[in-house]
Scaffold this motif. Sequence first.
Motif, PDB file in Angstrom:
ATOM      1  N   LYS A 243       0.864  -1.187   0.000  1.00 23.88           N
ATOM      2  CA  LYS A 243       0.000   0.000   0.000  1.00 23.88           C
ATOM      3  C   LYS A 243       0.901   1.238   0.000  1.00 23.88           C
ATOM      4  O   LYS A 243       1.488   1.599   1.008  1.00 23.88           O
ATOM      5  N   VAL A 244       0.962   1.897  -1.151  1.00 21.97           N
ATOM      6  CA  VAL A 244       1.891   3.017  -1.323  1.00 21.97           C
ATOM      7  C   VAL A 244       1.183   4.343  -1.540  1.00 21.97           C
ATOM      8  O   VAL A 244       1.822   5.396  -1.510  1.00 21.97           O
ATOM      9  N   LEU A 245      -0.130   4.301  -1.761  1.00 23.90           N
ATOM     10  CA  LEU A 245      -0.895   5.518  -2.020  1.00 23.90           C
ATOM     11  C   LEU A 245      -2.143   5.530  -1.154  1.00 23.90           C
ATOM     12  O   LEU A 245      -2.916   4.563  -1.156  1.00 23.90           O
ATOM     13  N   ARG A 271     -15.321   3.198  -8.384  1.00 24.65           N
ATOM     14  CA  ARG A 271     -15.614   4.601  -8.663  1.00 24.65           C
ATOM     15  C   ARG A 271     -14.359   5.400  -8.953  1.00 24.65           C
ATOM     16  O   ARG A 271     -14.440   6.575  -9.324  1.00 24.65           O
ATOM     17  N   GLY A 272     -13.200   4.778  -8.779  1.00 29.18           N
ATOM     18  CA  GLY A 272     -11.951   5.492  -8.979  1.00 29.18           C
ATOM     19  C   GLY A 272     -11.601   6.332  -7.757  1.00 29.18           C
ATOM     20  O   GLY A 272     -12.317   6.348  -6.759  1.00 29.18           O
ATOM     21  N   PHE A 273     -10.491   7.046  -7.863  1.00 32.24           N
ATOM     22  CA  PHE A 273      -9.997   7.828  -6.736  1.00 32.24           C
ATOM     23  C   PHE A 273      -9.671   9.250  -7.187  1.00 32.24           C
ATOM     24  O   PHE A 273      -9.236   9.468  -8.313  1.00 32.24           O
ATOM     25  N   LYS A 321      -6.095   0.336 -11.171  1.00 34.39           N
ATOM     26  CA  LYS A 321      -6.949  -0.696 -11.767  1.00 34.39           C
ATOM     27  C   LYS A 321      -6.155  -1.990 -11.954  1.00 34.39           C
ATOM     28  O   LYS A 321      -6.663  -3.088 -11.703  1.00 34.39           O
ATOM     29  N   GLU A 322      -4.896  -1.849 -12.361  1.00 33.25           N
ATOM     30  CA  GLU A 322      -4.045  -3.028 -12.555  1.00 33.25           C
ATOM     31  C   GLU A 322      -3.411  -3.499 -11.253  1.00 33.25           C
ATOM     32  O   GLU A 322      -3.059  -4.662 -11.115  1.00 33.25           O
ATOM     33  N   HIS A 323      -3.248  -2.588 -10.300  1.00 38.13           N
ATOM     34  CA  HIS A 323      -2.595  -2.923  -9.029  1.00 38.13           C
ATOM     35  C   HIS A 323      -3.473  -2.460  -7.873  1.00 38.13           C
ATOM     36  O   HIS A 323      -3.125  -1.520  -7.151  1.00 38.13           O
ATOM     37  N   VAL A 327      -3.390   0.696  -3.126  1.00 36.51           N
ATOM     38  CA  VAL A 327      -4.119   1.836  -2.584  1.00 36.51           C
ATOM     39  C   VAL A 327      -4.679   1.551  -1.192  1.00 36.51           C
ATOM     40  O   VAL A 327      -5.156   0.448  -0.907  1.00 36.51           O
ATOM     41  N   TYR A 328      -4.576   2.527  -0.328  1.00 34.84           N
ATOM     42  CA  TYR A 328      -5.282   2.524   0.952  1.00 34.84           C
ATOM     43  C   TYR A 328      -6.426   3.525   0.836  1.00 34.84           C
ATOM     44  O   TYR A 328      -6.218   4.684   0.475  1.00 34.84           O
ATOM     45  N   HIS A 329      -7.635   3.070   1.173  1.00 37.21           N
ATOM     46  CA  HIS A 329      -8.827   3.914   1.059  1.00 37.21           C
ATOM     47  C   HIS A 329      -8.885   4.884   2.240  1.00 37.21           C
ATOM     48  O   HIS A 329      -9.208   4.488   3.360  1.00 37.21           O
ATOM     49  N   LEU A 330      -8.593   6.138   1.991  1.00 34.74           N
ATOM     50  CA  LEU A 330      -8.742   7.148   3.027  1.00 34.74           C
ATOM     51  C   LEU A 330     -10.222   7.416   3.272  1.00 34.74           C
ATOM     52  O   LEU A 330     -11.021   7.423   2.326  1.00 34.74           O
TER      53      LEU A 330
END
Length: 725
Positions: A243-245, A271-273, A321-323, A327-330
């Motif tokens: 988780k880098v973002l 829904r994207g970020f 989408k590929e990875h 992502v960490y969901h804030l």
Amino acid sequence: MNLMKHKIQSDFRMIRLSRQGLVLLLIAGAFPTLILVYLTFTSDDGYAGEATFQRLELKFASKLRELSMDNRALRKQVSLARTELAAFEMNVDEASPKSFNNCANTQQEVPKCEVIHIAIVCSGHKSTRDVVTLIKSVLFYRKNPLHFHFLSDTTAQVILNYLFETWRVPDVKISFYHADKVKEDIEWIHNKHYSGIYGLLKLVLPKTLPTSLEKVIVLDTDVSFATDIAELWKMFSFLNGLKVLGLVENQSDWYLGKIWKNHIPWPALGRGFNTGVILMNLRVLREMNWMEMWKKIAVKELETMQYTQLADQDIFNAVLKEHPYFVYHLPCQWNVQLSDNSKSDKCYNQLEEPKIIHWNSPKKFKVENKHVDYFRNLHLAFVEYDGNLLRRELFGCEKSEDANPTASQEEVSEDECFEFRREQSLVHRTHLFYLDYKYQPEEYDVTLVTQLSIDRLQMLELLSNRWEGPISLALYLSDAEAQQFLKYAQDSEILTKRTNIGYHIVYKDGQFYPVNYLRNVALNQSQTSHMFLSDIDFLPMPGLYNHLKSVVSRIDMEKENKALVIPAFETQRYRLEFPTTKADLLTKLDKEEIFTFRYDVWPQGHLPTNYTKWRTAKAMYTVKWERDYEPYIVVKKGIPLFDQRFVGFGWNKVSHAILLDLLGYKFVVLPDAFIIHMPHAPSLEITKFRNNALYRNCLKTLKGEYQRDLSRKYGLKALKYLSVD
């Protein structure tokens, strides 16, 4: 969500338990999407058939050879993957608010002296105005030292560097990284977003920022904080493993393709970020070769999409989408998005009150939102907030140098003129080039240099109509008045047509009008070879700009210092038919519609100009300095600055004329040039001078000190000025 979690657990265990899966995991260090290909060919019990695996080994053998020089990085990827597996096996469901709250309770507080790093892409004049509001909101709540990293163009760097230099906020550092050095990394991407090429620069932050910097909060310029930024900094504890973002989910249907008919967005995870607020683990991003990764994905997507619609946001989402494990969901209150298509009300209704508001619409503060008044007022509170109040020091951290040291009570009580002396040491927070400025000076060019306060704002359009050349203008305003000026300038048909006026906001501080400080700000920002030093309430004769350019091109002001005197007149008529020529002016002078400037209250200020001689003069003539002479002059760039001890009313121009005379400047009167002072209500400063004996006594004291300073510095040749009372 639980089904998705168990599916990921199963897939990762499948890879972990198989020899073939470990080889494929190594390949996925550079080509993570190939994991999906492998899973497609696995049997129900989690093991691939030997024949299937052999085909995959042959297919990817060449890829493994390409990675042979980077085994060390691949081992790191395996280690990170194992960490990620452990996180999943602990049944951490980050999409659950309940789980999030439990995690939040275990977070350690940010040490009070830990530096919080913030990265912002900022370019152009408007962006510097926006970023000031953002910075105010951060400073208002912060309890930690801050380090701002600006990826900017030259314009923004000059403006922001001077702003922070004069703002002097303790425990705040700034660094700049020029956008031109990394443009080649993103200029090949066709982008239709209104932010242009600068909307893609967040992609290169891991490459641009110092390698010693391991994590950073990345912010858009159109966000405002409603809480301490340390609360967001703490959430880096959730960025572990791969988780880098840290990002907030997009609050509109953009990436669902529901905005308009046939709308085809870039690929996104759900829904994207939104990338207006990002937690970025720079260290791990560098280790996984982030630059190469996003470029490969962008190249692939651009083959079909042709261009980005939302700049860097499209590419970040394509990568996620590929990875998806990157992502960490804030929680969504950390980026409450106020675009017209946003469904942000579901966010701040269900969770805590907003932490960050984001005006992510081209219309900005004119968005359609049922709570827009609340958010606009929250934003305007920081727009108009007095930035000087944010100069508070953080107790307990390293002692910062005091921006404006205070005197002891003894000093104050012993010196009745202490407030006057204090003013000359003040450093006023200054925002250069507040509005767009685009001008290329000619070889012999003249800038009109002047200053004003809010009560003289109406003179600006009149001056702009009569002086078509460049103007360097220092405005002494409060934060709230700066917004009044901004609206005035943007609503003016006359001023919106001009891009050769440099507006420099000097923010109010202290008890007196710092007239010479303002003159020096405007003078220092002039970009032409010559300057016309004037006051805002004087209007130039028609064609004066071109006339002065012609004059300075014909006379030598390099080998011999000259101050070209523009004769000054005045009128008491608010509706004067302005004279167009010298002959016309002389006629009105004879009819007493116009007078020589201050002939009745301060004649010595302009008598040396010799108006009698000027009436019939056909050629330039030299006059000698006399006591209290204060002409309006044209000089070459590089002249001495005005003495800043003189504030308010009295002796501010006289002291400068003395210095020029002392340095050997010749006062040369132009025979075919004039300016006219227009009537207005008395200023607050002249009222103080007339009604306050202490004011007059302190001015006399400062005059004496100035004369003695000149004598000490220049010796015998300054003695003649000592007789001046």
